[in-house]
Design an enzyme around this catalytic site. Structure first.
Site, short mmCIF file in Angstrom:
data_model
loop_
_atom_site.label_atom_id
_atom_site.label_comp_id
_atom_site.label_asym_id
_atom_site.label_seq_id
_atom_site.Cartn_x
_atom_site.Cartn_y
_atom_site.Cartn_z
N THR A 128 0.81 -1.23 0.00
CA THR A 128 0.00 0.00 0.00
C THR A 128 0.84 1.27 0.00
O THR A 128 1.86 1.36 0.69
CB THR A 128 -0.93 0.00 1.23
OG1 THR A 128 -1.68 -1.21 1.22
CG2 THR A 128 -1.88 1.19 1.23
N GLU A 129 0.37 2.25 -0.76
CA GLU A 129 1.02 3.56 -0.82
C GLU A 129 -0.04 4.64 -0.68
O GLU A 129 -1.23 4.35 -0.86
CB GLU A 129 1.71 3.73 -2.19
CG GLU A 129 2.76 2.70 -2.43
CD GLU A 129 3.59 2.97 -3.67
OE1 GLU A 129 3.39 4.02 -4.32
OE2 GLU A 129 4.44 2.12 -3.98
N GLU A 244 -4.31 -14.71 2.58
CA GLU A 244 -4.45 -13.56 3.49
C GLU A 244 -5.92 -13.35 3.84
O GLU A 244 -6.29 -13.13 5.00
CB GLU A 244 -3.86 -12.30 2.84
CG GLU A 244 -3.97 -11.10 3.79
CD GLU A 244 -3.34 -9.82 3.25
OE1 GLU A 244 -2.68 -9.87 2.20
OE2 GLU A 244 -3.54 -8.78 3.90
N GLN A 281 -35.40 -11.87 27.60
CA GLN A 281 -35.49 -12.61 26.33
C GLN A 281 -34.83 -11.86 25.17
O GLN A 281 -34.15 -12.46 24.34
CB GLN A 281 -36.95 -12.90 26.02
CG GLN A 281 -37.12 -13.96 24.95
CD GLN A 281 -38.57 -14.24 24.67
OE1 GLN A 281 -39.39 -13.35 24.49
NE2 GLN A 281 -38.92 -15.51 24.63
N GLN A 338 -22.75 -3.72 23.32
CA GLN A 338 -24.07 -3.23 23.74
C GLN A 338 -24.55 -3.98 24.99
O GLN A 338 -25.12 -3.38 25.91
CB GLN A 338 -25.07 -3.41 22.58
CG GLN A 338 -26.44 -2.81 22.83
CD GLN A 338 -26.43 -1.29 22.79
OE1 GLN A 338 -25.48 -0.67 22.31
NE2 GLN A 338 -27.46 -0.68 23.34
N GLY A 341 -23.50 -2.64 28.21
CA GLY A 341 -23.97 -1.31 28.63
C GLY A 341 -22.83 -0.32 28.72
O GLY A 341 -21.88 -0.37 27.93
N GLY A 365 -6.43 -5.84 3.80
CA GLY A 365 -6.41 -7.04 2.94
C GLY A 365 -7.43 -6.96 1.82
O GLY A 365 -7.80 -7.98 1.23
N GLY A 366 -7.91 -5.76 1.52
CA GLY A 366 -8.95 -5.58 0.50
C GLY A 366 -10.27 -5.30 1.18
O GLY A 366 -10.73 -6.08 2.01
#
Ligand code: FAD
Length: 383
Positions: A128-129, A244, A281, A338, A341, A365-366
């Protein structure tokens, strides 16, 4: 969780790795996250235990095991609860050294793979650049042939292990055209003149992994350090993406298990309205949904793993696994937070780290969008 893909030897290996991680990694996670790197001693220790060379040939110090054994290590590393620790080791064994093992010369294997497997040298892969992440063909770093050397100029960014690596596999343009046949891979030692690494980049997650910018100013690379054939680097990069992406999906499966276990335990202990949260529930159904989501990701990933281990082309399967598992982990860690809390938002609870670390998975990695672009072609939606 027991699954048909794993045999007795994999279960035994998992037990041993888990013991090592519980004893030697988990107690250090907070410290390494603060220091924004893992110590060299971790590579050395994992090298000593044979964990850095699982899939590599015995003649280079590896153990010549199957990819399923490597998958066990990846899942268990994710379960240490620090994506950064897992990324530091994964970048070294999974994405950097793999290039030398697959395409490197005998001399390169002796000089770089052997010490890498021992944990004596740390590696990184630099593609990556600033000009090219998703679009690998847009990289600007060049390697110009000059006698028996190549002269490298350019820069890289977001490189995992970039600051601490001893050698880096660098993608550079060796000619202007044709596109996709103009990139080559080189092994660059980080103490060579003209090479420098910037400071560690500050990130949302993966704190225990050093991520760096690399600069190449007239770096003289001997032609012996060209990996494989000149101009074929783009093909090597694409080929390696299969594993990868698969390994990122496996890491998400591992972290998903940990996040659900953590949420389950918390929901059984935390009392509100005179009863544990797990008695509500809506919350326990939420955890069932999380488990089903994880199970879908697991099966899609294990199927790709099974086919990859058999030597099949799994571009479609590994890409689907990467998309599904990396999006799953965003949902699952978010719900796990979540369920905690306000405590979930506090740094003293591990779940915040899972949530932060999960965010990179659908980018690195895309990205999900790029995976979907690959799938549109693989599925024949566009030609
Ligand atoms: C922590 C971290 C570690 C990393 N480690 C490494 C490493 O070790 N080695 C390495 O080489 N790289 C590494 N990377 C880079 C990583 O692979 C890239 O960030 C990633 O591929 C995305 O590229 P980009 O950041 O340039 O985003 P861009 O390509 O600029 O994309 C920006 C957005 O546009 C979207 N987009 C781009 N093109 C298209 C398209 N054609 N269609 C639809 N949407 C599109 C993307 O999906 C994304 O949402 C790392 C990154 C991070 C953050």
């Amino acid at each position: 969780m027991a699954h048909w893909i794993f045999q007795d030897e994999h279960h035994m290996f998992r037990k041993a790795v888990r013991k090592f991680i519980e004893k030697e990694i988990i107690p250090n996670v907070e410290k390494w996250e603060r220091e924004e790197e893992v110590p060299r001693s971790l590579y050395e220790r994992m090298g000593e235990l044979g964990y850095l060379g699982i899939k590599f040939p015995e003649k280079y110090g590896g153990s010549d095991s199957d990819i399923i054994t490597e998958a066990v290590l990846i899942e268990e590393m994710a379960k240490c609860g620090s994506g950064g620790v897992a990324a530091a080791i994964g970048a070294h064994t999974g994405i950097a050294m793999t290039n030398i093992w697959k395409y490197g010369s005998e001399e390169q294997k002796q000089n770089y793979l052997v010490p890498g497997i021992k944990g004596e040298k740390i590696s990184a892969l630099a593609i990556t650049e600033p000009s090219g992440g998703s679009d690998v063909s847009a990289i600007k770093t060049t390697a110009k042939k000059s006698g028996s050397h190549y002269i490298l100029n350019g820069s890289k960014t977001f490189i995992t292990n970039g600051v601490n690596a001893d050698y880096v596999i660098v993608a550079a343009k060796t000619r202007e055209e044709p596109v996709h046949r103009n990139i080559s891979l080189f092994i660059v030692e980080t103490d060579w003149e003209g090479f420098s690494a910037g400071k560690k980049l500050k990130k949302l997650g993966w704190h225990a992994s050093d991520t760096g910018e690399l600069f190449f100013d007239e770096v003289k690379v001997p032609e012996e350090n060209l990996i494989g054939r000149e101009h074929e680097g783009f093909l090597y990069i694409m080929e390696n993406f299969q594993f990868e992406r698969l390994s990122m999906a496996l890491g998400c499966v591992g972290l998903g298990e940990l996040a659900i276990e953590t949420a389950k335990k918390y929901s059984q202990e935390r009392i509100q309205f005179n009863r544990p949260l797990s008695k509500f529930q809506v919350l326990r159904h939420k955890m069932v949904d999380m488990a089903v989501d994880l199970e879908k990701a697991r099966n899609i990933t294990y199927r790709a793993l099974y086919l990859y281990n058999k030597g099949e082309d799994v571009v479609t399967e590994a890409t689907m696994a990467k998309v599904y598992a990396t999006e799953m982990i965003r949902r699952v860690t978010d719900q796990a937070l979540q369920i905690h809390g306000g405590n979930g938002y506090m740094m003293e609870y591990d779940v915040q780290r899972f949530w932060r670390d999960a965010r990179i998975q659908s980018i690195g990695g895309g990205t999900t969008q790029i995976m979907n672009e690959i799938l549109t072609k693989r599925l024949g939606i566009i030609s």
